[in-house]
Design a protein around this motif. Structure first.
Motif, PDB file in Angstrom:
ATOM      1  N   SER A 133       0.823  -1.220   0.000  1.00 50.56           N
ATOM      2  CA  SER A 133       0.000   0.000   0.000  1.00 50.56           C
ATOM      3  C   SER A 133       0.852   1.263   0.000  1.00 50.56           C
ATOM      4  O   SER A 133       0.311   2.364   0.059  1.00 50.56           O
ATOM      5  CB  SER A 133      -0.909  -0.007   1.229  1.00 50.56           C
ATOM      6  N   HIS A 141     -10.909  -5.414   3.781  1.00 49.98           N
ATOM      7  CA  HIS A 141     -10.355  -4.279   4.514  1.00 49.98           C
ATOM      8  C   HIS A 141     -11.207  -4.011   5.752  1.00 49.98           C
ATOM      9  O   HIS A 141     -12.406  -4.275   5.751  1.00 49.98           O
ATOM     10  CB  HIS A 141     -10.341  -3.027   3.627  1.00 49.98           C
ATOM     11  N   SER A 181      -7.634  -5.368  -0.291  1.00 51.43           N
ATOM     12  CA  SER A 181      -6.325  -4.908   0.185  1.00 51.43           C
ATOM     13  C   SER A 181      -5.233  -5.961   0.038  1.00 51.43           C
ATOM     14  O   SER A 181      -4.049  -5.630   0.162  1.00 51.43           O
ATOM     15  CB  SER A 181      -6.403  -4.550   1.668  1.00 51.43           C
ATOM     16  N   HIS A 240      -6.184   0.005  -3.507  1.00 55.74           N
ATOM     17  CA  HIS A 240      -4.857  -0.509  -3.850  1.00 55.74           C
ATOM     18  C   HIS A 240      -4.508  -0.321  -5.316  1.00 55.74           C
ATOM     19  O   HIS A 240      -3.351  -0.129  -5.657  1.00 55.74           O
ATOM     20  CB  HIS A 240      -4.763  -2.003  -3.477  1.00 55.74           C
ATOM     21  N   LYS A 242      -1.376   5.361  -2.999  1.00 57.58           N
ATOM     22  CA  LYS A 242      -0.817   4.011  -3.153  1.00 57.58           C
ATOM     23  C   LYS A 242      -0.281   3.882  -4.578  1.00 57.58           C
ATOM     24  O   LYS A 242       0.688   4.565  -4.910  1.00 57.58           O
ATOM     25  CB  LYS A 242      -1.875   2.955  -2.811  1.00 57.58           C
ATOM     26  N   ARG A 285       2.717 -10.161   2.685  1.00 57.18           N
ATOM     27  CA  ARG A 285       2.221  -9.459   1.493  1.00 57.18           C
ATOM     28  C   ARG A 285       3.390  -8.645   0.948  1.00 57.18           C
ATOM     29  O   ARG A 285       4.035  -7.906   1.686  1.00 57.18           O
ATOM     30  CB  ARG A 285       1.058  -8.557   1.916  1.00 57.18           C
TER      31      ARG A 285
END
Ligand code: DSN
Length: 415
Positions: A33, A124, A174, A202, A228, A361
């Motif tokens: 992000s 999210h 997300s 995102h 982002k 992630r």
């Protein structure tokens, strides 16, 4: 990048600000992000507009002295309109969550029903987690990704909608690495007469560049964050058809917020202008190519990726098969020691916890901004592998740290 005015007044904060610039320069920012905005966006965000109150909207404010605030906000709106093509755009939300809040506040009553993706499957907090106001004010049920494939289960979603009869379906995620079929979610919403909110926080930059399909013109509401993948000033944005314009504007201000953060709106305007330049499309394409290269190398190195790969700017690594004794939290910590900054993340079917999840992630937006290509990203995948294979080996961490520094030197930031 020196903060000499801050240093004159407050050396302690100046040290921390300069430390942060050095941290970003000398390590790899792979939180999916995050990004590095341009110095033009930084300049706009650090401008005298931070002093200005401008409740209201361009041409209709509750305070005097708003002529330049009006100009800046109108530029942000016009550029966003050029990027996304929505009928109506509000650039005042302080964040993506505030953008979502505005949609809920405009269209729902407390107790109304929201159907959204489970947080551990890539959703999210502001889509309805019980710890968030959304989970507490509304009646939320959640859909999931397919347990086998890791892809969205569109049929399951449609069946869930038939049973639950939500007032609104929330899409956009997300931690979901695949392209989203907006039309299928819209069809599920239409079949139960629900609204559809697509939260592109995102992938705002990928959509703006045309690298991913846009939900604008499909979903009733499109929200996003602006810092982002799109790399503009920090905050949120709401887009909708003209029929909802007044309700959305009233829900942002005075419904949910007071004075807009005009300096951030200036940063949005400048970043949107940068995103309209042809090079931004190259950036967005490279961001995706880099994530694919990174993911493919991680798979070659024995890692398991949720859904097997990626179509966007992130990969979600499930460590349970390849590294059963290493949690996402352990991996995050060891990688940070080696100069690679990312986050431990829950994975579909999570068997640990949000505080000590089973995955990591890994995102490429910030590395791509500083010039990394696919070869660099394959090298980064090898470095990640070395660290996660031996997270307690200080000598390996030190060697990786040196390789990270070489990559950073070759791709300088904020020169
Ligand atoms: N905190 C952001 C993320 O990391 O995805 C979303 O708000």
């Amino acid at each position: 990048m020196e903060h000499e005015h801050v240093r004159d007044v407050d050396p302690a904060v100046a040290d921390a600000l300069e430390g942060e610039v050095d941290r970003q320069r000398e390590s790899l920012q792979m939180i999916a992000s995050e990004n590095h905005v341009s110095e033009a966006v930084l300049d706009a965000q650090g401008s005298a507009l931070t002093n200005k109150y401008a409740e209201g909207y361009p041409g209709s404010r509750y305070y005097g002295g708003c002529e330049f605030a009006d100009e800046v906000e109108q530029h942000a709106i016009d550029r966003a309109q050029e990027l996304f093509g929505a009928d109506h755009i509000n650039v005042q939300p302080h964040s993506g969550t505030q953008a979502n809040q505005a949609v809920y506040f405009a269209m729902l009553e407390p107790g109304d029903k929201i159907l959204s993706l489970d947080l551990t499957h890539g959703g999210h907090l502001s889509h309805g987690h019980p710890a968030n106001f959304v989970g507490q004010l509304y009646d939320v049920e959640q859909y999931e990704v397919d347990a086998e494939t890791g892809y969205l289960d569109y049929e399951g979603l449609a069946e869930h909608a038939e049973e639950f009869e939500p007032d609104i379906i929330v899409s956009g995620y997300s931690a979901y690495p695949r392209e989203i079929e907006w039309g299928r979610i819209q069809a599920a919403a239409d079949s139960v007469d629900a609204l559809h909110l697509a939260d592109i926080a995102h992938i705002t930059g990928l959509v703006a560049a045309g690298v991913h399909d846009s939900p604008v013109g499909i979903a009733d509401f499109v929200t996003g964050s602006t810092h982002k993948t799109i790399r503009a000033g920090r905050g949120g944005i709401v887009m909708c058809d003209e029929e909802y314009a007044d309700d959305i504007d009233a829900a942002v201000f005075p419904g949910g917020q007071g004075g807009p953060l005009m300096h951030n709106i200036a940063g949005k305007a400048v970043g949107f202008k940068e995103a309209l330049a042809p090079e931004f499309e190259d950036y967005a394409e490279q961001t995706v190519a880099n994530a694919k290269a990174l993911g493919e190398r991680l798979v070659e190195n024995g890692f398991s990726l949720v859904s097997g790969g990626t179509d966007n700017h992130l990969v979600l690594v499930d460590l349970r098969e390849s590294h059963p004794d290493t949690s996402g939290g352990n991996a995050e910590e060891a990688l940070e020691d080696a100069g690679i900054v990312l986050n431990g993340n829950t994975v579909p079917g999570e068997t640990r916890s949000a505080f000590d999840p089973s995955g990591i992630r890994v995102g490429t937006p910030a590395l791509t901004t500083r010039g990394f290509d696919e070869d660099d990203c394959r090298t980064v995948a090898d470095l990640i592998t070395r660290v996660i294979d031996t997270p307690d080996d200080e000598a390996v961490l030190a060697e990786v740290r040196e390789d990270v520094e070489s990559l950073c030197d070759a791709n300088p930031l904020y020169e």
